[in-house]
Scaffold this motif. Structure first.
Motif, PDB file in Angstrom:
ATOM      1  N   UNK A  48     -18.417  -8.714  25.448  1.00  0.00           N
ATOM      2  CA  UNK A  48     -17.559  -7.568  25.717  1.00  0.00           C
ATOM      3  C   UNK A  48     -18.067  -6.308  25.045  1.00  0.00           C
ATOM      4  N   UNK A  49     -17.579  -5.175  25.523  1.00  0.00           N
ATOM      5  CA  UNK A  49     -17.750  -3.893  24.847  1.00  0.00           C
ATOM      6  C   UNK A  49     -16.363  -3.295  24.639  1.00  0.00           C
ATOM      7  N   UNK A  50     -16.237  -2.518  23.573  1.00  0.00           N
ATOM      8  CA  UNK A  50     -14.974  -1.855  23.266  1.00  0.00           C
ATOM      9  C   UNK A  50     -15.166  -0.355  23.424  1.00  0.00           C
ATOM     10  N   UNK A  51     -14.486   0.226  24.393  1.00  0.00           N
ATOM     11  CA  UNK A  51     -14.622   1.654  24.658  1.00  0.00           C
ATOM     12  C   UNK A  51     -13.407   2.413  24.122  1.00  0.00           C
ATOM     13  N   UNK A  52     -13.629   3.573  23.497  1.00  0.00           N
ATOM     14  CA  UNK A  52     -12.484   4.388  23.058  1.00  0.00           C
ATOM     15  C   UNK A  52     -11.630   4.781  24.251  1.00  0.00           C
ATOM     16  N   UNK A  53     -10.337   4.818  24.056  1.00  0.00           N
ATOM     17  CA  UNK A  53      -9.438   5.229  25.135  1.00  0.00           C
ATOM     18  C   UNK A  53      -9.500   6.747  25.315  1.00  0.00           C
ATOM     19  N   UNK A  54      -9.358   7.218  26.523  1.00  0.00           N
ATOM     20  CA  UNK A  54      -9.466   8.661  26.775  1.00  0.00           C
ATOM     21  C   UNK A  54      -8.148   9.391  26.517  1.00  0.00           C
ATOM     22  N   UNK A  55      -7.444   8.994  25.463  1.00  0.00           N
ATOM     23  CA  UNK A  55      -6.149   9.602  25.149  1.00  0.00           C
ATOM     24  C   UNK A  55      -6.083   9.833  23.636  1.00  0.00           C
ATOM     25  N   UNK A  56      -6.306  11.064  23.216  1.00  0.00           N
ATOM     26  CA  UNK A  56      -6.304  11.380  21.794  1.00  0.00           C
ATOM     27  C   UNK A  56      -4.909  11.250  21.187  1.00  0.00           C
ATOM     28  N   UNK A  57      -3.875  11.255  22.037  1.00  0.00           N
ATOM     29  CA  UNK A  57      -2.506  11.215  21.522  1.00  0.00           C
ATOM     30  C   UNK A  57      -2.094   9.840  20.992  1.00  0.00           C
ATOM     31  N   UNK A  58      -2.831   8.791  21.354  1.00  0.00           N
ATOM     32  CA  UNK A  58      -2.435   7.444  20.945  1.00  0.00           C
ATOM     33  C   UNK A  58      -2.638   7.246  19.444  1.00  0.00           C
ATOM     34  N   UNK A  59      -1.647   6.624  18.803  1.00  0.00           N
ATOM     35  CA  UNK A  59      -1.700   6.384  17.370  1.00  0.00           C
ATOM     36  C   UNK A  59      -2.057   4.932  17.079  1.00  0.00           C
ATOM     37  N   UNK A  60      -2.708   4.665  15.941  1.00  0.00           N
ATOM     38  CA  UNK A  60      -2.976   3.270  15.559  1.00  0.00           C
ATOM     39  C   UNK A  60      -1.669   2.495  15.403  1.00  0.00           C
ATOM     40  N   UNK A  61      -1.753   1.174  15.581  1.00  0.00           N
ATOM     41  CA  UNK A  61      -0.588   0.297  15.509  1.00  0.00           C
ATOM     42  C   UNK A  61      -0.688  -0.542  14.237  1.00  0.00           C
ATOM     43  N   UNK A  62       0.439  -0.703  13.541  1.00  0.00           N
ATOM     44  CA  UNK A  62       0.461  -1.455  12.287  1.00  0.00           C
ATOM     45  C   UNK A  62       0.495  -2.954  12.546  1.00  0.00           C
ATOM     46  N   UNK A  63      -0.335  -3.701  11.826  1.00  0.00           N
ATOM     47  CA  UNK A  63      -0.209  -5.156  11.739  1.00  0.00           C
ATOM     48  C   UNK A  63       0.566  -5.452  10.471  1.00  0.00           C
ATOM     49  N   UNK A  64       1.662  -6.199  10.605  1.00  0.00           N
ATOM     50  CA  UNK A  64       2.565  -6.429   9.486  1.00  0.00           C
ATOM     51  C   UNK A  64       2.739  -7.911   9.185  1.00  0.00           C
ATOM     52  N   UNK A  65       2.887  -8.200   7.893  1.00  0.00           N
ATOM     53  CA  UNK A  65       3.329  -9.508   7.434  1.00  0.00           C
ATOM     54  C   UNK A  65       4.812  -9.380   7.105  1.00  0.00           C
ATOM     55  N   UNK A  66       5.637 -10.285   7.637  1.00  0.00           N
ATOM     56  CA  UNK A  66       7.084 -10.206   7.453  1.00  0.00           C
ATOM     57  C   UNK A  66       7.614 -11.469   6.802  1.00  0.00           C
ATOM     58  N   UNK A  67       8.667 -11.315   5.986  1.00  0.00           N
ATOM     59  CA  UNK A  67       9.302 -12.460   5.327  1.00  0.00           C
ATOM     60  C   UNK A  67      10.769 -12.118   5.075  1.00  0.00           C
ATOM     61  N   UNK A  68      11.577 -13.150   4.844  1.00  0.00           N
ATOM     62  CA  UNK A  68      13.007 -12.930   4.658  1.00  0.00           C
ATOM     63  C   UNK A  68      13.305 -12.448   3.246  1.00  0.00           C
ATOM     64  N   UNK A  69      14.387 -11.717   3.139  1.00  0.00           N
ATOM     65  CA  UNK A  69      14.827 -11.172   1.857  1.00  0.00           C
ATOM     66  C   UNK A  69      14.994 -12.255   0.786  1.00  0.00           C
TER      67      UNK A  69
END
Length: 314
Positions: A261-282
């Motif tokens: 595969x190749x990874x091409x930048x998207x042609x939309x400068x407005x897009x923001x990075x997305x957070x990867x989160x680890x979640x756990x209960x209180x």
């Protein structure tokens, strides 16, 4: 006196008694506990009242304990040591930790996390085991009910009573097989919307929401030919059927068949990075074993790792 009656006893007197027994001097005991000599003398008077015994006899070389004082000290010192351990901060020795951590994780992230985590555990915590299950729509309920210790997912919000930690931010890219006719830089908006897409569905998160809302604002849409939550199905379609797929730039490097595969930048400068989160209960937030595992997982992603809590219902 019964157990409830202990509430009437000033436990600081017991600490003072121990210092008097070990120092055999009111002056030295006061200095050791950062008290004035009159204050220590008053503590000694209260101790005599509490135990109904003189406890110490003043002699030229200092204080001489009575037989009752010797008996009390023999019983008290182990109790004070136990109390000290009781209030001391709890620590984790990974080499002695014996437990299984249960993690709900997306196939995409398991490529990044599971093997490196196992390798680290084999070296540092050989008695720790993992139970890794596929992320499902009900995984947050499993986290809340205690069936899971952690969930690893994409997103910006944590539900009530759920804490989260940002592990990294993913920049969205467009994946194409290397010999795809559109696999050239730069990818234009017109070329992008003309592509047939595979939509890799993530339970509990619409990873394309931001993108598709952006396209909608431009009066554009994508042509999604395949929707699936099975990683191998998505990758085989991507590599063998001339489809495109949106994925994270970091995740892309560990995907099956990534070398095709190749990874091409998207042609939309407005897009923001997305957070990867680890979640756990209180309920597990202050558990030192959970804290240790959270830090270990976060270390696989780099220095980022701010913790936050979701809204809580008290």
């Amino acid at each position: 006196m019964n157990l409830d009656g202990l509430g009437q006893v000033d436990l600081r007197l017991l600490v003072a008694f121990n210092a008097l027994m070990e120092e055999r001097s009111v002056t030295r005991a006061a200095e050791r506990l950062d008290l004035s000599q009159p204050a220590m003398s008053r503590s000694l008077q209260r101790l005599r009242q509490l135990f109904g015994d003189e406890l110490f006899i003043r002699q030229s070389h200092g204080l001489s304990p009575s037989p009752r004082a010797e008996q009390l000290h023999e019983m008290l010192r182990p109790l004070l040591d136990d109390m000290l351990r009781l209030v001391a901060p709890v620590t984790v020795d990974p080499s002695q930790l014996r437990r299984t951590f249960r993690i709900g994780i997306l196939d995409l992230f398991s490529q990044m996390v599971v093997a490196p985590l196992i390798k680290t555990l084999q070296a540092a915590a050989p008695h720790v085991r993992l139970k890794v299950v596929n992320l499902e729509a009900y995984s947050m309920e499993s986290l809340a009910s205690g069936q899971l210790d952690f969930v690893l997912n994409l997103g910006d919000e944590a539900p009530a009573n759920i804490h989260s930690r940002v592990l990294c931010y993913e920049e969205p890219v467009c994946l194409l097989r290397r010999d795809h006719p559109a696999a050239v830089m730069p990818l234009t908006v017109e070329q992008f919307v003309a592509l047939p897409f595979v939509h890799f569905w993530i339970p509990g998160f619409n990873e394309h929401r931001q993108l598709d809302q952006l396209l909608f604002g431009k009066a554009l849409t994508r042509d999604v030919w395949l929707e699936t939550n099975n990683l191998m199905t998505a990758m085989n379609a991507l590599c063998d059927a001339d489809l495109a797929m949106i994925a994270g730039k970091r995740i892309y490097s560990v995907l099956p068949r990534a070398d095709e595969l190749v990874a091409l930048p998207l042609p939309f400068a407005e897009l923001e990075p997305v957070a990867i989160r680890l979640l756990w209960h209180r309920r597990n937030h202050a558990n030192v074993e959970h804290q240790w595992m959270r830090d270990l997982v976060a270390s696989l992603f780099g220095p980022l790792g701010d913790e936050s809590a979701g809204q809580r219902s008290e």
